[in-house]
Write an enzyme that holds these catalytic residues in place. Structure first.
Site, PDB file in Angstrom:
ATOM      1  N   SER A 113      -8.858  -5.087 -10.056  1.00  0.00           N
ATOM      2  CA  SER A 113     -10.317  -4.953  -9.998  1.00  0.00           C
ATOM      3  C   SER A 113     -10.810  -4.556 -11.378  1.00  0.00           C
ATOM      4  O   SER A 113     -10.237  -3.649 -12.002  1.00  0.00           O
ATOM      5  CB  SER A 113     -10.749  -3.890  -8.988  1.00  0.00           C
ATOM      6  OG  SER A 113     -10.687  -4.368  -7.674  1.00  0.00           O
ATOM      7  N   ARG A 150       0.859  -1.187   0.000  1.00  0.00           N
ATOM      8  CA  ARG A 150       0.000   0.000   0.000  1.00  0.00           C
ATOM      9  C   ARG A 150       0.896   1.238   0.000  1.00  0.00           C
ATOM     10  O   ARG A 150       1.290   1.724   1.052  1.00  0.00           O
ATOM     11  CB  ARG A 150      -0.917  -0.028   1.225  1.00  0.00           C
ATOM     12  CG  ARG A 150      -2.158   0.842   1.088  1.00  0.00           C
ATOM     13  CD  ARG A 150      -3.083   0.652   2.279  1.00  0.00           C
ATOM     14  NE  ARG A 150      -3.675  -0.669   2.284  1.00  0.00           N
ATOM     15  CZ  ARG A 150      -4.779  -1.017   1.639  1.00  0.00           C
ATOM     16  NH1 ARG A 150      -5.404  -0.124   0.906  1.00  0.00           N
ATOM     17  NH2 ARG A 150      -5.266  -2.242   1.732  1.00  0.00           N
TER      18      ARG A 150
END
Length: 426
Positions: A354, A279
């Protein structure tokens, strides 16, 4: 963004769909705002009609010598003009209020999206490949352990330069990351039919509004002193390539891709994934964007997913595909598939891509339409976006899945041409 006329005609269905996403019923509030707006517009129209008729009466009164009546009408027209001037400002305010209310309401899920509250309610669609079997006895290491042992992944220096959630990659690991990005963009342009684009990394607020990052997610964006924003994903400039256009139907589906750096503040992720590269504030991603007719969009979603999966298949990585539930989908999505790659160092699956279909949600915000061959009136296109894939997370996956007992990393065969035939690093 939604069509208020559609909400009026389908108020119950609108609220029921929002409820599936855990969002409060909003139809009545939006319709009330629209009622006020329409009522005011009616008053303005009546005032404009009266101004026009009174102006004509002034001429008749003067022609007949009735100066007193003419003056009364002149005074009336002056009052009406003042009302119209202030009324037009009020109309803009009412339009803005309605738009602002609708801008923070999430997209409505497709009927076949599973209902649920969070990631625990996502549904497995399929899995591909097998988890790697290691010949060494020690537990598989995480990527940051491998990278630091190689001496080519430096979080300490990055923190001195920029703070937390940055990394300096060097030597063979930097070269491996570059190879991954080049492999992805070549695959999507040469085999998957996407057109490569090199877009700006700085954008104004309008493109971010068009793809629904603004106003909802402003805290996740980096804003410059000039008023520009660093892109959180290449979805923003790629989708907005057609903003404000009537796209020729024969160009649809339009498929574009870009390999860019992306920038996110990770405002809502305090304390999550603080170690390693999972992240980061700055990362590379190969983005896929499609613009389609409404009839093409669901089939295009399956195609886009297959293109993203092909990256992992060619890299020889084990992964699974999850259909996201209503509570875990992104703000602008109607349906989303997540690809989760297996990370042996973490002993867990982690999202690496995604792929989402947004219907006409973004197209309405961007005012992007096409004119069907059998219709005189243009209609909104559908938009889709997907990661094809996140380069940094692909680097993590390769390091962890291809690690050897001596700390070296075997290079996946498909990447070797990008590394001069190198078979192992470290």
């Amino acid at each position: 963004m939604f069509d208020i006329k559609w909400i009026r005609e389908h108020a119950d269905a609108f609220d029921q769909a929002l409820a599936k996403r855990g969002f409060e019923a909003s139809a009545a509030r939006l319709i009330a705002l629209d009622d006020s707006r329409r009522s005011h517009i009616t008053k303005l129209q009546e005032a404009q009609e009266r101004r026009n008729s009174a102006s004509k009466e002034i001429g008749k009164a003067k022609g007949s010598g009735d100066d007193a009546r003419a003056q009364e009408l002149i005074d009336e027209v002056a009052q009406i003009k003042a009302f119209i001037q202030s009324g037009e400002e009020e109309e803009r305010r009412l339009n803005s209020n309605l738009e602002a209310e609708m801008a923070v309401i999430p997209n409505l899920p497709h009927d076949d999206v599973p209902e649920g509250e969070d990631e625990n309610d996502n549904v497995l669609l399929r899995a591909h490949g097998e988890k790697p079997q290691f010949t060494f006895n020690e537990r598989p290491k995480e990527h940051f352990e491998l990278g630091e042992t190689l001496g080519d992944m430096d979080f300490t220096t990055a923190a001195k330069l920029s703070g937390s959630r940055f990394v300096v990659l060097k030597g063979q690991v930097a070269r491996l990351e570059r190879a991954l990005g080049q492999f992805m963009i070549d695959l999507h342009t040469q085999e998957n039919g996407y057109t490569e684009v090199s877009p700006p990394l700085l954008v104004h607020d309008a493109p971010l509004y068009g793809t629904s990052q603004l106003p909802k997610f402003e805290e996740d964006l980096f804003k410059t002193t000039t008023g520009h924003y660093l892109i959180p994903t290449a979805e923003v400039p790629l989708t907005n390539l057609v903003a404000g256009q009537i796209v020729p139907e024969d160009t649809l589906p339009l498929r574009v891709t870009a390999l860019t750096y992306c920038f996110r503040s990770e405002a809502g992720s305090a304390g999550r994934d603080t170690r390693g590269m999972l992240r980061q504030h700055q990362f590379q991603k190969c983005e896929l964007v499609s613009v389609t007719t409404p009839e093409q969009s669901l089939e295009e979603l399956d195609r886009m997913l297959a293109c993203a999966e092909k990256v992992l298949q060619k890299l020889g990585l084990h992964y699974r595909v999850m259909t996201l539930c209503t509570g875990d989908m992104g703000f602008g999505a109607r349906k989303t598939y997540d690809i989760e790659v297996w990370l042996p160092g973490q002993d867990a699956y982690r999202e690496i891509s995604s792929c989402s279909v947004c219907g006409d949600f973004q197209a309405r915000r961007m005012n992007t339409r096409f004119r069907p061959a059998d219709s005189k009136h243009p209609v909104h296109v559908h938009t889709l976006n997907g990661s094809g894939i996140a380069v940094g997370r692909a680097l993590i996956a390769v390091l962890e899945n291809y690690q050897n007992g001596d700390g070296s990393i075997s290079v996946p065969e498909v990447l070797r041409p990008y590394l001069g035939g190198l078979e192992k690093i470290g």
